[in-house]
Design an enzyme around this catalytic site. Structure first.
Site, PDB file in Angstrom:
ATOM      1  N   ASP A  66       0.825  -1.211   0.000  1.00  0.00           N
ATOM      2  CA  ASP A  66       0.000   0.000   0.000  1.00  0.00           C
ATOM      3  C   ASP A  66       0.860   1.262   0.000  1.00  0.00           C
ATOM      4  OD1 ASP A  66      -2.352   1.463   0.168  1.00  0.00           O
ATOM      5  OD2 ASP A  66      -3.174   0.303   1.833  1.00  0.00           O
ATOM      6  N   ASP A 126     -10.636   1.864  -3.492  1.00  0.00           N
ATOM      7  CA  ASP A 126     -11.094   1.501  -2.151  1.00  0.00           C
ATOM      8  C   ASP A 126     -12.598   1.324  -2.094  1.00  0.00           C
ATOM      9  OD1 ASP A 126      -8.842   1.134  -0.760  1.00  0.00           O
ATOM     10  OD2 ASP A 126      -8.811   3.096   0.210  1.00  0.00           O
TER      11      ASP A 126
END
Ligand code: DGJ
Length: 714
Positions: free
Chosen positions: A453, A517
């Site tokens: 990430d 997301d």
């Protein structure tokens, strides 16, 4: 005007590229991309000479007295009024401020041409590489060497490709967090349309592919030329049309002031610019790029394992028992890889602390991750782990011990973003610390997958007094290369607050992208559709979330959520340990359906229909031999007509007959097909010509629902 030097002509997969070194009319030579587009067929040397003659620009009134070519490396000093390829400044210069390269040499191996030239007065040499791979993807990059005295600061080194004059529309993508890759279009008029990314990562708004094409080009119609820069840092893509009549697409790494200084003898090489042409819309353009990614990126099997990611099921609430139950539920429905997301490491109870300390939290995990890893492995699943190696929280042992490892541009720290700062990976000690910490985890645990990430932009950062993004991006690549070098079977997912790092530079090193997301299926229908402009479907993470989307609050049936995830790398991101058995069964049915089609998804050609009603999105994957296909027909709004318009199934062989049947489990809830149709009855048998050109009617589907069709040749 005559051809003075060598030429390079390459044909592949229905496209071709012609490059020749021409006289510039002022006693020098100039490399010219005479053609990029449709296959021109067999060409001999005489043909190339005749093409040069036929394409030599005319000399108009009120202009330079000799023809001016659009060079493969456009230069201001030739009178080019668009954006020059090379911009830079020599320290204490007394010579020319803009280079003019001459004496171009060209060598090639049939696939790739290497051109070299020098400008002695400027103290620079340039090497330009232009090639076309077997799928017709153009790859170009250039390298600039400082051969003069003193430092030379590179401001920009751009790569360009010419596009046909009939391209009068430009498409690029933009976006934001949870709404990545939204298309925008405009006329391709005179001037420069430029999209810059200044996020220190690729960015949620990155254009991905900048496309110029014929008016109203679609997924299946029109001629299109698309370019993409394989780079994960700051970047620019642009479309330029000059008043002199040239049209081109270009891109470059966006360098900050003084970011890249070449000492005498040093060179800078640009990232690759990929170009893909199609005479039949965006789909074939994407097919070439998909083939490039599938072949060039480190290989992983085309058949992707079903994933379960813990983020939306557990967030920061890690608990061995709860996660073991989740793993049990996952294994029971057919999950093959369990990924433990954020919150497993030291001090990470929320997003204020812990980043940088990549050891297992002893309070939450007193026996380390072993009990969970063993449990997951015992259930026959692979184990994956979330990391964010480029980031730190100030509340971490790492920063307490090494405050100087935090990237900053001035004495005050940059503003925080998700309460975090960036680790200076160009600091060798910080780099080896992180590499060793990740290496230790990979050594201790049976980890086959990292979700990597990157949850903030780089803002006000420098290294050794210079803007940091170039060096930080290269250091990231080196870090992944080191880890993958030591662990060749390790797979990595690229994630950056969702889809903030999706580009071919990172795809050369990673095995799937997390496109957003949001796993709201309605949003995902659009995000995934446009992400696949570049990324092959099996490398796009597509997860089934809970009934209510966490990012939007929308509610969707499982059928819509699962069908939306079907043509990608399927996963589950939902606490299925607490859902009723009937829903779990339905999910298991969808996972079984995915397993039936995943080989096709990982190897076939993605097709996206241009349905006239924007309420219906047609997406499919057709096998390369066109013997089978799977289509997801999804309503993303309420239909414009009472009776739905016929749906064409693109990509089939018009000369073969196919059986069409609905697949996927029956919906657990009340039936939603409104009205009668053939769907759900016996398979329909029709020629590909009818399915592709006339189409079939669906029942009236409520908004935000989907049907999956399997089509097999008979
Ligand atoms: C952002 C990612 O996109 C999410 O999927 C999740 O991994 C969180 N970070 C964890 O902090």
């Amino acid at each position: 005007m005559s051809l003075t030097h060598d030429s390079f002509y390459r044909r592949a997969a229905g496209s071709s590229l012609l490059l020749a070194v021409c006289d510039d009319g002022q006693g020098a030579t100039v490399p010219v991309l005479l053609h990029w587009g449709a296959d021109l067929g067999d060409l001999g040397e005489d043909d190339v000479a005749a093409i040069v003659r036929a394409r030599t620009p005319t000399v108009p009134h009120s202009a330079l007295d000799q023809p001016r070519w659009l060079a493969a490396l456009p230069e201001t000093v030739t009178g080019f009024t668009g954006t020059p390829a090379v911009e830079g400044v020599r320290a204490g210069a007394t010579g020319p401020w803009a280079p003019r390269f001459d004496a171009w040499s060209l060598t090639h191996d049939g696939h790739t041409a290497n051109l070299r030239a020098a400008d002695e007065e400027s103290g620079l040499t340039v090497a330009l590489t232009v090639g076309m791979d077997e799928d017709g993807v153009v790859m170009t990059r250039s390298s600039l060497t400082n051969t003069g005295p003193g430092d030379y600061t590179v401001s920009a080194l751009r790569c360009v490709l010419p596009v046909g004059p009939e391209a009068t529309e430009v498409l690029d993508l933009t976006g934001r967090w949870t709404r990545e890759r939204s298309p925008q279009r405009r006329p391709f008029a005179q001037g420069t349309w430029q999209r810059s990314g200044r996020h220190g990562r690729t960015g949620h708004d990155a254009t991905l592919v900048m496309v110029a094409g014929t008016p109203s080009f679609g997924f299946r119609t029109g001629s299109v030329w698309g370019v993409h820069l394989a780079w994960s840092g700051d970047h620019v893509h642009y479309a330029e049309r000059t008043p002199e009549g040239e049209s081109l697409l270009g891109a470059h790494e966006l360098l900050g002031p003084g970011e890249l200084v070449l000492a005498p003898g040093e060179a800078y090489t640009t990232p690759w610019l990929l170009g893909s042409w199609s005479g039949e819309g965006l789909d074939p353009m994407s097919h070439r790029l998909h083939a490039w990614v599938r072949r060039s990126a480190r290989r992983r099997p085309a058949t992707r394992p079903v994933m379960l990611n813990t983020w939306e099921a557990a967030y920061f609430d890690h608990d061995l028992e709860k996660l073991s139950r989740l793993a049990d539920a996952g294994a029971a429905v057919g999950v093959e890889r369990f990924v433990l997301d954020d919150a497993w490491f030291k001090g990470r109870r929320n997003d204020y602390a812990g980043l940088g300390d990549w050891t297992v939290d002893p309070e939450v995990w007193p026996q380390g991750l072993h009990p969970l890893v063993d449990h997951v492995r015992g259930l026959g699943m692979e184990f994956g782990l979330w990391v964010e190696p480029e980031m730190v929280n100030l509340d971490s042992d790492l920063v307490r011990e090494h405050p100087d490892w935090v990237l900053r541009g001035r004495s005050a720290l940059p503003p925080e973003w998700r309460h975090q700062q960036v680790l200076d990976l160009q600091n060798p000690a910080a780099f080896s610390h992180i590499r060793d910490a990740l290496g230790a985890l990979l050594h201790e645990y049976d980890i086959s997958y990292l979700k990597w990430d990157h949850n903030r932009d780089l803002v006000d950062t420098s290294h050794a007094g210079r803007p940091a993004v170039h060096g930080q991006t290269r250091a990231l690549y080196a870090l992944i290369d080191d880890l993958k070098g030591e662990h060749p079977h390790l797979e990595i997912e690229t994630c950056a607050s969702g889809g903030g790092r999706v580009d071919a530079g990172i795809l050369l090193r990673t095995d799937r992208v997390w496109p957003s997301d949001t796993i709201d299926a309605l949003e995902r229908q659009h995000i995934q559709r446009w992400t696949t402009l570049l990324v092959p479907p099996e490398l796009v993470g597509t997860h089934v979330g809970g009934p209510e989307a966490h990012t939007t609050g929308r509610r969707h049936r499982l059928g819509f959520r699962a069908a939306t995830a079907l043509l990608g790398h399927f996963g589950v991101e939902w606490d299925i340990s607490v859902v009723p058995a009937q829903e779990r069964e339905e999910l298991a049915g969808w996972i079984a359906t995915y397993k039936q089609v995943r080989e096709l998804v990982g190897s076939g050609l993605l097709v996206r229909g241009d349905h006239p009603d924007p309420a219906l999105l047609v997406t499919g994957v057709v096998s390369r031999d066109r013997a089978e296909a799977v289509y997801v027909l999804a309503t993303v709004a309420s239909s414009a007509t009472q009776t739905p318009l016929p749906v064409r199934l693109p990509g089939l062989d018009p000369d073969r007959r196919y059986a069409v049947e609905r697949i996927g489990p029956e919906e657990g809830g009340p039936l939603v097909d409104m009205g009668q149709s053939w769907l759900g009855g016996e398979p329909l048998v029709l020629p590909g010509s009818v399915l592709g050109a006339a189409g079939v009617r669906l029942p009236v589907l409520p908004p935000e629902s989907a049907r999956v069709l399997r089509v097999s040749v008979i």
